[in-house]
Design a protein around this motif. Structure first.
Motif, short mmCIF file in Angstrom:
data_model
loop_
_atom_site.label_atom_id
_atom_site.label_comp_id
_atom_site.label_asym_id
_atom_site.label_seq_id
_atom_site.Cartn_x
_atom_site.Cartn_y
_atom_site.Cartn_z
N UNK A 64 0.94 -1.20 0.13
CA UNK A 64 -0.18 0.11 0.07
C UNK A 64 0.75 1.29 -0.04
N UNK A 65 2.01 1.13 0.59
CA UNK A 65 2.85 2.38 0.49
C UNK A 65 3.52 2.81 -0.69
N UNK A 66 3.29 1.85 -1.60
CA UNK A 66 3.94 1.87 -3.23
C UNK A 66 5.62 1.91 -3.12
N UNK A 67 6.13 1.39 -1.93
CA UNK A 67 7.56 1.35 -2.16
C UNK A 67 7.82 -0.02 -1.93
N UNK A 68 8.91 -0.54 -2.63
CA UNK A 68 9.38 -1.99 -2.46
C UNK A 68 10.13 -2.03 -1.41
N UNK A 69 10.23 -3.10 -0.66
CA UNK A 69 11.28 -3.33 0.42
C UNK A 69 12.76 -3.55 -0.01
N UNK A 70 13.61 -2.66 0.43
CA UNK A 70 14.80 -2.66 -0.19
C UNK A 70 15.69 -3.93 0.39
N UNK A 71 15.32 -4.13 1.64
CA UNK A 71 16.12 -5.14 2.32
C UNK A 71 15.62 -6.57 1.63
N UNK A 72 14.37 -6.54 1.46
CA UNK A 72 13.72 -8.14 0.67
C UNK A 72 14.36 -8.02 -0.51
#
Length: 148
Positions: A64-72
């Motif tokens: 929902x935030x529209x940001x991918x998880x950089x750590x993932x």
């Protein structure tokens, strides 16, 4: 139940931040830190985040935030590299070679492959069963045009 406990998540994220800090300071790296830095170096879009301190550790990255998880994202790169190095599932190293050859870019090949790994993990988590290695490998083979 979350995939990772919050404390474990923070510890894992701290490893990325600390490896990147040591690298930038010119401090010798442990073997795992070297692997982390190698992936981080290829993702300039994450450098500022990793240098931001505590903000990088606690942030949630939801669809929902529209940001991918950089750590993932970075972790999936490491997972693909480990799978290729050990050829598990059997045949993944050949897929990686062929996809890298076709695309002319190992990093782009990893990006395509990690999308399929993410899908396999999501399906596994959703079903409550271990990942289906055969289906995962077949989805990877289709990336090269070699799938059924």
């Amino acid at each position: 139940m979350p995939f990772f406990h919050d404390q474990e998540r923070s510890d894992l994220r701290r490893q990325y931040v600390e490896a990147w800090r040591k690298h930038r300071a010119g401090t010798p790296l442990e073997p795992l830190e070297h692997q982390l830095v190698t992936v981080i170096e290829q993702h300039a879009e994450y450098h500022a985040l990793l240098e931001s301190g505590p903000d990088a550790l606690g942030r949630d990255y939801t669809p929902e935030s529209g940001q991918s998880n950089p750590f993932l994202h970075l972790g999936l790169h490491l997972a693909i590299r480990e799978q290729v190095a050990t050829d598990r599932p059997p045949g993944i190293a050949a897929v990686h070679r062929e996809l890298s050859r076709r695309l002319g870019d190992v990093h782009e090949a990893e990006h395509r492959m990690l999308e399929k790994l993410g899908e396999a993990l999501w399906l596994s988590q959703r079903s409550g069963r271990p990942p289906d290695e055969a289906a995962y490998l077949e989805s990877l083979r289709r990336l090269t045009g070699a799938g059924a």
